[in-house]
Enzyme design. Structure first.
Site, PDB file in Angstrom:
ATOM      1  N   TYR A   1       0.826  -1.272   0.076  1.00  0.00           N
ATOM      2  CA  TYR A   1       0.045  -0.036  -0.014  1.00  0.00           C
ATOM      3  C   TYR A   1       0.767   1.214   0.101  1.00  0.00           C
ATOM      4  O   TYR A   1       0.652   2.225  -0.847  1.00  0.00           O
ATOM      5  CB  TYR A   1      -0.813  -0.025   1.184  1.00  0.00           C
ATOM      6  CG  TYR A   1      -1.669   1.215   1.672  1.00  0.00           C
ATOM      7  CD1 TYR A   1      -2.749   1.232   0.757  1.00  0.00           C
ATOM      8  CD2 TYR A   1      -1.415   1.998   2.521  1.00  0.00           C
ATOM      9  CE1 TYR A   1      -3.460   2.670   1.140  1.00  0.00           C
ATOM     10  CE2 TYR A   1      -1.948   3.281   2.868  1.00  0.00           C
ATOM     11  CZ  TYR A   1      -3.369   3.455   2.072  1.00  0.00           C
ATOM     12  OH  TYR A   1      -4.318   4.339   2.241  1.00  0.00           O
TER      13      TYR A   1
ATOM     14  N   ARG B   1       5.571   5.741  14.836  1.00  0.00           N
ATOM     15  CA  ARG B   1       5.432   6.678  13.813  1.00  0.00           C
ATOM     16  C   ARG B   1       5.597   8.027  14.378  1.00  0.00           C
ATOM     17  O   ARG B   1       5.431   8.231  15.555  1.00  0.00           O
ATOM     18  CB  ARG B   1       3.943   6.839  13.079  1.00  0.00           C
ATOM     19  CG  ARG B   1       3.608   5.280  12.560  1.00  0.00           C
ATOM     20  CD  ARG B   1       2.640   5.880  11.066  1.00  0.00           C
ATOM     21  NE  ARG B   1       2.261   4.865  10.572  1.00  0.00           N
ATOM     22  CZ  ARG B   1       3.034   4.145   9.605  1.00  0.00           C
ATOM     23  NH1 ARG B   1       4.280   4.470   9.366  1.00  0.00           N
ATOM     24  NH2 ARG B   1       2.371   3.500   8.909  1.00  0.00           N
TER      25      ARG B   1
ATOM     26  N   ASN C   1      -3.288   8.053  10.280  1.00  0.00           N
ATOM     27  CA  ASN C   1      -4.738   7.309  10.361  1.00  0.00           C
ATOM     28  C   ASN C   1      -5.857   8.089  10.680  1.00  0.00           C
ATOM     29  O   ASN C   1      -5.655   9.079  11.919  1.00  0.00           O
ATOM     30  CB  ASN C   1      -4.500   6.197  11.788  1.00  0.00           C
ATOM     31  CG  ASN C   1      -3.853   5.058  11.311  1.00  0.00           C
ATOM     32  OD1 ASN C   1      -4.374   4.374  10.804  1.00  0.00           O
ATOM     33  ND2 ASN C   1      -2.718   5.153  12.103  1.00  0.00           N
TER      34      ASN C   1
HETATM   35  P1  NAD Z   1     -12.538   4.435   1.761  1.00  0.00           P
HETATM   36  O1  NAD Z   1     -12.227   3.162   1.366  1.00  0.00           O
HETATM   37  O2  NAD Z   1     -13.672   4.744   2.651  1.00  0.00           O
HETATM   38  O3  NAD Z   1     -12.838   5.318   0.334  1.00  0.00           O
HETATM   39  C1  NAD Z   1     -12.089   5.069  -0.977  1.00  0.00           C
HETATM   40  C2  NAD Z   1     -13.210   5.073  -1.734  1.00  0.00           C
HETATM   41  O4  NAD Z   1     -12.597   4.757  -3.113  1.00  0.00           O
HETATM   42  C3  NAD Z   1     -14.504   3.942  -1.775  1.00  0.00           C
HETATM   43  O5  NAD Z   1     -15.717   4.455  -1.569  1.00  0.00           O
HETATM   44  C4  NAD Z   1     -14.207   3.112  -2.797  1.00  0.00           C
HETATM   45  O6  NAD Z   1     -15.428   2.627  -3.195  1.00  0.00           O
HETATM   46  C5  NAD Z   1     -13.517   3.880  -3.879  1.00  0.00           C
HETATM   47  N1  NAD Z   1     -12.743   3.268  -5.086  1.00  0.00           N
HETATM   48  C6  NAD Z   1     -12.291   2.132  -5.002  1.00  0.00           C
HETATM   49  N2  NAD Z   1     -11.926   1.567  -6.234  1.00  0.00           N
HETATM   50  C7  NAD Z   1     -12.554   2.386  -6.972  1.00  0.00           C
HETATM   51  C8  NAD Z   1     -12.559   2.431  -8.302  1.00  0.00           C
HETATM   52  N3  NAD Z   1     -11.900   1.588  -8.947  1.00  0.00           N
HETATM   53  N4  NAD Z   1     -13.266   3.381  -8.975  1.00  0.00           N
HETATM   54  C9  NAD Z   1     -14.034   4.343  -8.204  1.00  0.00           C
HETATM   55  N5  NAD Z   1     -14.049   4.195  -6.802  1.00  0.00           N
HETATM   56  C10 NAD Z   1     -13.211   3.289  -6.109  1.00  0.00           C
HETATM   57  O7  NAD Z   1     -11.082   5.152   2.350  1.00  0.00           O
HETATM   58  P2  NAD Z   1     -10.773   6.450   2.976  1.00  0.00           P
HETATM   59  O8  NAD Z   1     -10.423   6.098   4.497  1.00  0.00           O
HETATM   60  O9  NAD Z   1     -11.897   7.207   2.936  1.00  0.00           O
HETATM   61  O10 NAD Z   1      -9.593   6.827   2.312  1.00  0.00           O
HETATM   62  C11 NAD Z   1      -9.548   7.858   1.295  1.00  0.00           C
HETATM   63  C12 NAD Z   1      -8.255   7.937   0.846  1.00  0.00           C
HETATM   64  O11 NAD Z   1      -7.315   8.316   1.931  1.00  0.00           O
HETATM   65  C13 NAD Z   1      -7.654   6.737   0.044  1.00  0.00           C
HETATM   66  O12 NAD Z   1      -6.810   6.856  -1.118  1.00  0.00           O
HETATM   67  C14 NAD Z   1      -6.791   6.221   1.348  1.00  0.00           C
HETATM   68  O13 NAD Z   1      -5.648   5.367   0.768  1.00  0.00           O
HETATM   69  C15 NAD Z   1      -6.062   7.535   1.851  1.00  0.00           C
HETATM   70  N6  NAD Z   1      -5.687   7.259   3.143  1.00  0.00           N
HETATM   71  C16 NAD Z   1      -6.701   7.000   4.293  1.00  0.00           C
HETATM   72  C17 NAD Z   1      -6.315   7.166   5.567  1.00  0.00           C
HETATM   73  C18 NAD Z   1      -7.312   6.723   6.747  1.00  0.00           C
HETATM   74  O14 NAD Z   1      -7.030   6.491   7.929  1.00  0.00           O
HETATM   75  N7  NAD Z   1      -8.349   6.446   6.391  1.00  0.00           N
HETATM   76  C19 NAD Z   1      -4.901   7.105   5.783  1.00  0.00           C
HETATM   77  C20 NAD Z   1      -4.062   7.312   4.965  1.00  0.00           C
HETATM   78  C21 NAD Z   1      -4.242   7.555   3.741  1.00  0.00           C
END
Ligand code: NAD
Length: 321
Positions: free
Chosen positions: A147, A281, A176
């Site tokens: 990831y 971290r 997070n």
């Molecule tokens: P989440 O999984 O709730 O949201 C991601 C969304 O992307 C989902 O709704 C999913 O359906 C959508 N998605 C996946 N594949 C797809 C596709 N092929 N086409 C269209 N949509 C698609 O995750 P989140 O927690 O809201 O995270 C949002 C972003 O922040 C992500 O890039 C994640 O890697 C990053 N991030 C999140 C955290 C955290 O703690 N939540 C930490 C670091 C980074």
């Protein structure tokens, strides 16, 4: 009126970001492969699209009168450690395709500002007593999971397009994030939601199992603070990645204790082997702080807002059974 596209608007942070942009007076289109699970999207328009497909990226970005001023790219195939530790190929394949095609299409279609949601998972494992490291210390890179490697690659893709095209690229490395309306069950949930769920499901006087030994050090950021930081960064002139998260460093045991206190239950904790991730971290927040952003919600307050929402989901799921 400014127009924004939020990719991943059916997800946790994307859903909250849509609400924030609406409060700020934007016209917002949300796009996701699925609808928002917990509440109807507040976007002016919501499209179901698979952003791994360049044609879907094009249609998500197409507007009849001009283009989007701002694109927020939060779509990813992602989850907590339980998901990431067994989904290497899905994460590398799906998220990389989304980022390759969205970045390219946004640049070609003349988007002025492009935000990419990276993660502190790009960094190596740290010792608990280590001094904070900065964004530049991400390279040479040694993330502990795929990831993190995909995020690093996608950062480079976005940065390269920002150099070639007149598209301002902003990148945040999120710590997070937690809060209401995030995944709380099913295998993709992250530690704060998983713990709140286990505690909500436990009987008074019961036991909950927690992966690891509780000593891992983390930073948990409340979602309202995070989306404020995203928008502040997007509107800044800060080139290059910026760490985005709270200053409150806690152990997993602290997180568990906080959630138990908020629940008001008497609960015993049993630490069991499981996918824990890095030991510690500690990242500098000087870049994001230079914009005047600082988190407003403590872990105690954030869990006090999150636990009742998860408890209500647990109760609703029980009534359906
Ligand atoms: P989440 O999984 O709730 O949201 C991601 C969304 O992307 C989902 O709704 C999913 O359906 C959508 N998605 C996946 N594949 C797809 C596709 N092929 N086409 C269209 N949509 C698609 O995750 P989140 O927690 O809201 O995270 C949002 C972003 O922040 C992500 O890039 C994640 O890697 C990053 N991030 C999140 C955290 C955290 O703690 N939540 C930490 C670091 C980074």
């Amino acid at each position: 009126m400014k127009r924004a596209l939020v990719c991943g608007a059916g997800g946790f942070i994307g859903g909250h970001l849509v609400k924030k942009l609406k409060r700020e007076g934007y016209w917002v289109r949300g796009v996701d492969i699925k609808p928002h699970e917990f509440s109807p999207s507040q976007a002016d328009e919501f499209m179901l699209r698979d952003l791994r497909d360049p044609d879907h990226c094009r249609s998500a970005l197409a507007l009849s009168n001009g283009g989007f001023d701002e694109v927020y790219q939060l779509a990813a195939d992602m989850g907590g450690m339980g998901f990431i530790s067994v989904s290497d190929c899905e994460v590398l394949h799906n998220s990389a395709l989304i980022n390759i095609h969205m970045t390219h299409t946004a640049a070609e279609m003349g988007v002025a500002r492009y935000f990419f949601s990276s993660s502190v998972c790009v960094y190596r494992d740290m010792r608990s007593e280590e001094a904070p490291i900065t964004e530049d210390d991400g390279i040479p890179a040694n993330p502990d999971n795929e990831y993190g490697w995909e995020k690093l690659y996608a950062e480079r893709v976005a940065t390269a397009y920002g150099r070639r095209y007149p598209m301002q690229v902003r990148i945040a490395r999120f710590e997070n994030c937690y809060g209401p309306e995030g995944t709380w069950t099913g295998g993709r949930e992250k530690a704060p939601a998983a713990l709140c769920r286990k505690i909500a499901e436990a009987e008074e006087g019961g036991t909950v199992e927690v992966w690891g030994d509780g000593t891992a050090i983390r930073v948990f950021t409340y979602v309202d603070d995070l989306v404020d930081g995203i928008v502040a960064l997007m509107h800044s002139n800060l080139d290059g990645p910026a760490n985005l998260g709270s200053e409150e460093r806690v152990t997993v045991a602290d997180l568990v204790r906080t959630a138990i206190e908020v629940s008001g239950k008497r609960i015993t904790v049993r630490y069991v082997p499981g996918p824990v991730g890095v030991r510690a971290r500690n990242f500098s927040k000087a870049r994001i702080a230079s914009l005047g952003w600082k988190p407003a919600v403590s872990l105690q307050e954030g869990i006090a807002r999150t636990y009742p929402w998860i408890e209500a989901q647990v109760g609703a799921a029980r009534r359906v059974k």
